[in-house]
Design an enzyme around this catalytic site. Structure first.
Site, PDB file in Angstrom:
ATOM      1  N   ARG A  51       0.755  -1.430  -0.355  1.00  0.00           N
ATOM      2  CA  ARG A  51       0.034   0.261   0.044  1.00  0.00           C
ATOM      3  C   ARG A  51       1.260   1.229  -0.316  1.00  0.00           C
ATOM      4  O   ARG A  51       0.531   2.238  -0.310  1.00  0.00           O
ATOM      5  CB  ARG A  51      -1.031   0.000   1.093  1.00  0.00           C
ATOM      6  CG  ARG A  51      -2.618   0.895   0.953  1.00  0.00           C
ATOM      7  CD  ARG A  51      -3.166   0.409   1.916  1.00  0.00           C
ATOM      8  NE  ARG A  51      -2.373   0.145   3.189  1.00  0.00           N
ATOM      9  CZ  ARG A  51      -3.062   0.149   4.501  1.00  0.00           C
ATOM     10  NH1 ARG A  51      -4.693  -0.455   4.573  1.00  0.00           N
ATOM     11  NH2 ARG A  51      -1.894  -0.660   5.354  1.00  0.00           N
ATOM     12  N   HIS A 240      -0.088 -26.455  13.145  1.00  0.00           N
ATOM     13  CA  HIS A 240       1.667 -27.052  13.344  1.00  0.00           C
ATOM     14  C   HIS A 240       1.466 -28.637  13.480  1.00  0.00           C
ATOM     15  O   HIS A 240       2.133 -29.313  13.443  1.00  0.00           O
ATOM     16  CB  HIS A 240       2.823 -25.635  13.708  1.00  0.00           C
ATOM     17  CG  HIS A 240       2.668 -25.017  13.323  1.00  0.00           C
ATOM     18  ND1 HIS A 240       2.777 -24.607  12.178  1.00  0.00           N
ATOM     19  CD2 HIS A 240       2.361 -23.648  13.837  1.00  0.00           C
ATOM     20  CE1 HIS A 240       2.661 -23.178  12.154  1.00  0.00           C
ATOM     21  NE2 HIS A 240       2.722 -22.156  12.595  1.00  0.00           N
TER      22      HIS A 240
HETATM   23  P1  NAD Z   1       1.987  -6.808   8.257  1.00  0.00           P
HETATM   24  O1  NAD Z   1       0.466  -5.776   9.217  1.00  0.00           O
HETATM   25  O2  NAD Z   1       2.812  -6.149   9.282  1.00  0.00           O
HETATM   26  O3  NAD Z   1       2.339  -6.282   6.766  1.00  0.00           O
HETATM   27  C1  NAD Z   1       1.023  -5.894   5.924  1.00  0.00           C
HETATM   28  C2  NAD Z   1       1.498  -5.698   4.428  1.00  0.00           C
HETATM   29  O4  NAD Z   1       0.327  -5.869   3.997  1.00  0.00           O
HETATM   30  C3  NAD Z   1       2.334  -4.922   4.268  1.00  0.00           C
HETATM   31  O5  NAD Z   1       3.034  -4.732   3.082  1.00  0.00           O
HETATM   32  C4  NAD Z   1       0.766  -3.562   4.073  1.00  0.00           C
HETATM   33  O6  NAD Z   1       1.097  -2.816   2.802  1.00  0.00           O
HETATM   34  C5  NAD Z   1       0.298  -4.879   2.758  1.00  0.00           C
HETATM   35  N1  NAD Z   1      -1.196  -4.443   2.563  1.00  0.00           N
HETATM   36  C6  NAD Z   1      -2.365  -3.515   4.049  1.00  0.00           C
HETATM   37  N2  NAD Z   1      -3.516  -3.490   3.452  1.00  0.00           N
HETATM   38  C7  NAD Z   1      -3.260  -3.275   1.877  1.00  0.00           C
HETATM   39  C8  NAD Z   1      -3.810  -3.237   1.369  1.00  0.00           C
HETATM   40  N3  NAD Z   1      -5.290  -2.595   1.520  1.00  0.00           N
HETATM   41  N4  NAD Z   1      -3.574  -2.879  -0.635  1.00  0.00           N
HETATM   42  C9  NAD Z   1      -2.247  -3.228  -0.616  1.00  0.00           C
HETATM   43  N5  NAD Z   1      -1.738  -3.402   0.718  1.00  0.00           N
HETATM   44  C10 NAD Z   1      -1.789  -3.949   1.801  1.00  0.00           C
HETATM   45  O7  NAD Z   1       1.762  -8.211   8.561  1.00  0.00           O
HETATM   46  P2  NAD Z   1       2.560  -9.739   8.142  1.00  0.00           P
HETATM   47  O8  NAD Z   1       2.946  -9.509   9.384  1.00  0.00           O
HETATM   48  O9  NAD Z   1       3.543  -9.201   7.581  1.00  0.00           O
HETATM   49  O10 NAD Z   1       1.923 -10.776   8.090  1.00  0.00           O
HETATM   50  C11 NAD Z   1       1.675 -10.987   7.084  1.00  0.00           C
HETATM   51  C12 NAD Z   1       0.132 -12.780   6.674  1.00  0.00           C
HETATM   52  O11 NAD Z   1       1.562 -13.461   6.702  1.00  0.00           O
HETATM   53  C13 NAD Z   1      -0.282 -12.253   7.685  1.00  0.00           C
HETATM   54  O12 NAD Z   1      -1.517 -13.062   6.636  1.00  0.00           O
HETATM   55  C14 NAD Z   1       0.015 -13.143   8.606  1.00  0.00           C
HETATM   56  O13 NAD Z   1      -1.343 -13.966   9.556  1.00  0.00           O
HETATM   57  C15 NAD Z   1       1.097 -14.337   8.118  1.00  0.00           C
HETATM   58  N6  NAD Z   1       2.314 -14.589   8.777  1.00  0.00           N
HETATM   59  C16 NAD Z   1       2.598 -13.509   9.473  1.00  0.00           C
HETATM   60  C17 NAD Z   1       4.031 -14.142   9.840  1.00  0.00           C
HETATM   61  C18 NAD Z   1       5.269 -13.237  10.763  1.00  0.00           C
HETATM   62  O14 NAD Z   1       5.744 -13.336  11.268  1.00  0.00           O
HETATM   63  N7  NAD Z   1       4.375 -11.621  10.558  1.00  0.00           N
HETATM   64  C19 NAD Z   1       4.116 -15.281  10.451  1.00  0.00           C
HETATM   65  C20 NAD Z   1       3.233 -16.466   9.838  1.00  0.00           C
HETATM   66  C21 NAD Z   1       1.948 -16.050   9.425  1.00  0.00           C
END
Ligand code: NAD
Length: 485
Positions: A51, A240
């Site tokens: 975004r 897991h």
């Molecule tokens: P985050 O909140 O850090 O990042 C979200 C990303 O999505 C950002 O790049 C943001 O710009 C983008 N985004 C949000 N709304 C948007 C929109 N309307 N249009 C375009 N882009 C948009 O989240 P995260 O921690 O990186 O997690 C991402 C996914 O991975 C989630 O589904 C989370 O459950 C999963 N996940 C994360 C982890 C982790 O360690 N962070 C581990 C396992 C699973």
């Protein structure tokens, strides 16, 4: 032993959410490591889409910082990093609107694999799927990678499966469970099906019970809002631990082929008995000497009844496992970080050494982290004169010592799984029916807690978990192994 690296063909990988936490900590550093290993060809393109309105140069600078922080210092020499950054592109995009989509479609090169990694909140999965389709990017050869959580319960998982299925075939959908990308988890299959030694004993006739422990020292951290809606059951057990259970308990697939493996895993989930309420212990961690906040404080919910720990005894009703209990436990803020599978074999049927030699049983420990490896506990004579006394000693193999090339770490789970996506190998990804079956087993457990108004037992941060989890074992004259206080 130096691992063989097979380069993949040029590909375009689009990372939706390319500025997020997961991309910064895991996906981009993982890709960089594969690049350094020579697996990513020069013609490959990695296109981040998120975004924020960054320029490509700004995004490359952000990525350089993330890689310096998370990819391992030894690898991070500047020439390699600059060469990798040249592969990166950035497109500001609105997953729910129209901005950026035409620009993204224009960046894709024809005649190569296009992979779309959904590293955004699950609320955006449907929007992304629809727009990839709408903008002509959903070619038959493209694939999507979907992060956990995959649904919140059976109904939401079904909805999500249906939404994705409206735009992609099952063969194009890669549901990531990073546990399956771990070296030792795959080694579980190699140990079981590559050796004559274990498989004949791998059943209720010879195995007394099996324990699976996934213990974390961290608390909920910055994920409090999500975690309090999920709890350990949804966040860890349903996915897991369930996946580990499947790999331990499944029948040998006819070949190491995605559907053959996943068919066998699915049969295990479907053979799980409903769990008796008194075979489950839920816990919630308390503060430690004012040093760390307790669970309720961490999630900012003073009356939360969400569990940060769950232990249970489960049974698999099939010919192989009838009568052998599986004990599963996972929790946060425990005394040690440890993921281990313990296969406890039965005592020898008769001791020729008499009662004074004591009771001894073999134990196969498969360590997933830290210190990946396996240990087989065997019984031998205690050295020295004075009769036949028996003692249990470990035959230990730590993979880093036995196999590690000088200075080279094995690929991280994410690196391996992303490369599997590019190669089109779904063996280590969950199929839609597996996920639904796991929720179908999980939902009644959670519904039972809610109906009974159950409150989790408090446990001290830095402990091995609630005392009732020990009682769960003691009632069966057994004890937990795997977390050392
Ligand atoms: P985050 O909140 O850090 O990042 C979200 C990303 O999505 C950002 O790049 C943001 O710009 C983008 N985004 C949000 N709304 C948007 C929109 N309307 N249009 C375009 N882009 C948009 O989240 P995260 O921690 O990186 O997690 C991402 C996914 O991975 C989630 O589904 C989370 O459950 C999963 N996940 C994360 C982890 C982790 O360690 N962070 C581990 C396992 C699973």
């Amino acid at each position: 032993m130096v691992s063989r690296v097979i380069p993949v063909d040029p590909f375009d990988l689009v990372i939706f959410g390319g500025t997020g936490d997961l991309a910064r900590r895991k996906i981009l550093p993982g890709l960089f490591r594969r690049f350094c290993a020579g697996q990513i060809p020069d013609a490959a393109a990695i296109i981040a889409a998120a975004r924020s309105p960054h320029s490509v140069d700004e995004y490359r600078a952000l990525t350089a910082d993330a890689i310096r922080e998370f990819s391992g210092v030894a690898l991070c020499n500047d020439d390699r990093l600059q060469a990798f950054l040249k592969r990166l592109d950035y497109v500001p995009i609105d997953a729910r609107g129209i901005d950026g989509w035409a620009a993204l479609a224009a960046r894709l090169s024809p005649d190569r694999v296009h992979a779309f990694y959904f590293s955004v909140g699950p609320g955006l999965f449907a929007d992304l799927a629809e727009r990839i389709h709408l903008h002509g990017m959903a070619s038959p050869d493209c694939r999507i990678v979907v992060e956990k959580p995959f649904g919140h319960d059976l109904a939401s998982a079904r909805d999500l499966n249906a939404t994705l299925a409206a735009h992609f075939d099952e063969g194009q959908i890669y549901r990531i469970d990073h546990y399956l990308g771990k070296e030792t988890v795959q080694n579980l299959m190699a140990i079981r099906f590559g050796n004559m030694l274990f498989e004949p004993l791998w059943n209720s006739q010879y195995v007394d019970h099996i324990q699976v422990t996934v213990a974390e020292t961290v608390g909920v951290g910055g994920r409090g809002e999500y975690y309090d809606r999920a709890g350990a059951m949804r966040d860890m057990m349903q996915n897991h631990l369930m996946q580990l259970l499947c790999l331990i308990a499944m029948e040998p697939p006819a070949k190491f082929d995605p559907d053959a493996v996943r068919d066998e895993k699915l049969k295990v989930i479907r053979a799980l008995d409903p769990v008796e309420p008194h075979h489950i212990v839920r816990g919630q961690y308390e503060a430690l000497d004012g040093e760390h906040p307790g669970y309720r404080e961490a999630v900012n919910q003073p009356r939360s009844t969400t569990e940060s720990y769950v232990a249970m005894k489960v049974h698999i009703s099939n010919w192989r496992w009838a009568g052998t209990p599986f004990y599963l436990r996972t929790g946060k803020r425990l005394v040690a970080r440890s993921s281990v599978i313990n296969v406890m074999f039965k005592d020898a049927p008769h001791s020729i050494f008499g009662p004074e030699a004591g009771r001894h049983a073999n134990l196969l420990s498969i360590r997933l982290q830290p210190n990946e490896g396996i240990t087989l506990q065997v019984t031998i004579k205690e050295p020295g004169p004075g009769g036949m006394r028996l003692v249990d000693v470990p035959l230990d193999m730590t993979f880093a010592e036995a196999l590690g090339p000088e200075g080279e770490d094995p690929p991280d789970a994410y690196e391996r799984l992303i490369m599997d996506v590019i190669r089109g190998n779904q063996t280590l990804f969950m199929r839609g029916d597996e996920v639904e079956a796991a929720w179908a087993w999980t939902d009644p457990i959670i519904a039972g807690w809610q109906a009974r108004g159950e409150v989790p037992k408090p446990y001290d941060s830095g402990s091995v978990g609630p005392g009732d989890a020990d009682l769960l074992m003691k009632r069966d004259h057994r004890e937990w192994r795997g977390i050392k206080p």
